[in-house]
Design an enzyme around this catalytic site. Sequence first.
Site, short mmCIF file in Angstrom:
data_model
loop_
_atom_site.label_atom_id
_atom_site.label_comp_id
_atom_site.label_asym_id
_atom_site.label_seq_id
_atom_site.Cartn_x
_atom_site.Cartn_y
_atom_site.Cartn_z
N LYS A 153 0.80 -1.22 0.00
CA LYS A 153 0.00 0.00 0.00
C LYS A 153 0.83 1.28 0.00
O LYS A 153 0.29 2.37 -0.16
CB LYS A 153 -0.96 -0.02 1.18
CG LYS A 153 -2.00 -1.10 1.04
CD LYS A 153 -3.02 -1.05 2.15
CE LYS A 153 -4.12 -2.06 1.92
NZ LYS A 153 -3.66 -3.45 2.15
C1 LIG Z 1 -4.42 -4.42 1.80
C2 LIG Z 1 -3.74 -5.69 1.65
C3 LIG Z 1 -4.26 -6.69 0.82
C4 LIG Z 1 -5.58 -6.53 0.10
O1 LIG Z 1 -5.55 -5.55 -0.89
P1 LIG Z 1 -6.93 -4.99 -1.48
O2 LIG Z 1 -6.54 -3.97 -2.48
O3 LIG Z 1 -7.67 -4.39 -0.33
O4 LIG Z 1 -7.66 -6.14 -2.05
C5 LIG Z 1 -3.53 -7.85 0.68
N1 LIG Z 1 -2.37 -8.04 1.33
C6 LIG Z 1 -1.85 -7.11 2.14
C7 LIG Z 1 -0.59 -7.40 2.86
C8 LIG Z 1 -2.51 -5.90 2.32
O5 LIG Z 1 -1.99 -4.99 3.12
#
Ligand SMILES: *Cc1c(COP(=O)(O)O)cnc(C)c1O
Length: 433
Positions: free
Chosen positions: A107
């Site tokens: 993210k």
């Molecule tokens: C947020 C996150 C996800 C999921 O991603 P989305 O875009 O919400 O589907 C998967 N793995 C990790 C480690 C995350 O932080």
Amino acid sequence: MKYHSLNYNSHNVSFLDAVRKGLAPDRGLYFPEKIPKLSEKFIQNINSYSNHEIAFEVINPFVGNEISKNRLREIIADTLIFDFPIVSINDKIATLELFHGPTLAFKDVGARFMARCLNYANEIKSNKNLTILVATSGDTGGAVADGFYKVEGINVVLLYPKGKVSAIQEKQLTTLGENITALEVDGTFDDCQDMVKSAFIDSDLINEIELTSANSINIARWLSQMFYFFIAYKNRPYPEKKLVISVPSGNFGNICAGLVAQQMGLPIDHLIASTNINDTVPNYLNSGTYSPKKSKSTISNAMDVGDPSNFIRIQKIFNNDIFKIKKVLSGYHYSDSQTKKAMKEIYKISSYIADPHGAVGYLGLKDFLKNTDESYYGIFFETAHPIKFADIVEDTLKTTIEVPNRLKSILERTNNSIPIKTYEQLKAYLSER
Ligand SMILES: *Cc1c(COP(=O)(O)O)cnc(C)c1O
């Protein structure tokens, strides 16, 4: 480029207005009026472009002329400050590591890109006070806190479910101070998300302070995640084979960005939504009925989402035609014990240490490859560094993970979160500041 609400009750807004607002006034998610096509020449010559140049080509049509080309290039250079290596697992499967950013989860890219777009939007507007309100199941909060830390004129308020984030995640959320505040909610992630949604339609509150979100519903976070799919395509080890990408999915922002990339002309042959037991979307793909549920806690907690916000965008891309969706998207779901078994298997075949989210992605890929005769090459996204889930990973693999240097200092800092339980407490907190 203009953006409209998926509830259709609001006027079109510009890119920067959609970034500033987060959610449309009618509570719908913003969606671009059209998905631009990239030239075939660009796709064919993608190897001659740097990651920064690719990111510019991909996002520029979505931004339009609201940000100058030079400034957009600067924002991208300041966003993509780390690598995205591909690591081979066996002759059919590799992983694309998305965790080399400051908070060790994928993210970081979306959060950094959004923070820099908002910073620019603030520069050109007179009203300089903006509060970012975010519900986090773990990784969003850390990435947003880091991405917005000390960005002028922007206060960040994070809501996270008590006892449901890992120790490192909690440190990343709660220890920065300055313009970042963490509220520890006695409830689940869905409770946090409901509180945030209530705040956005609370007219007392929004008359008082300018609120926006930095969840994956924000278009700057959502769309910038397309970069990963282009980087995966560019660096895929067997270009002659069809490409399938498996995305560990929770709120479905990342995979929805992949589907947009595909619509733009990126030759990804198939996408896989891999989830834990929060299986609303895999069930929808199998049964044709979308029935959201309460989220359940798992060891891949960043994916503990029972009603993924971004799924409506996927439906929009395909005009709600499930047959079209199923042509390019499959879904699989796994229990914690299957996830742990996969972590062991990956470690055994390649000495690779996957975190629980990556392991779920691996499982989805394996099941997809098992059911097809065609010659595919598969990449699963490794969305978090295994150290973020050290307890589970070390216990499952009977090994120790080295703590990356950039984490060591954060572990010594003090948690200064504020506990809350109800929406009224959130509201009181926000209006008192
Ligand atoms: C947020 C996150 C996800 C999921 O991603 P989305 O875009 O919400 O589907 C998967 N793995 C990790 C480690 C995350 O932080």
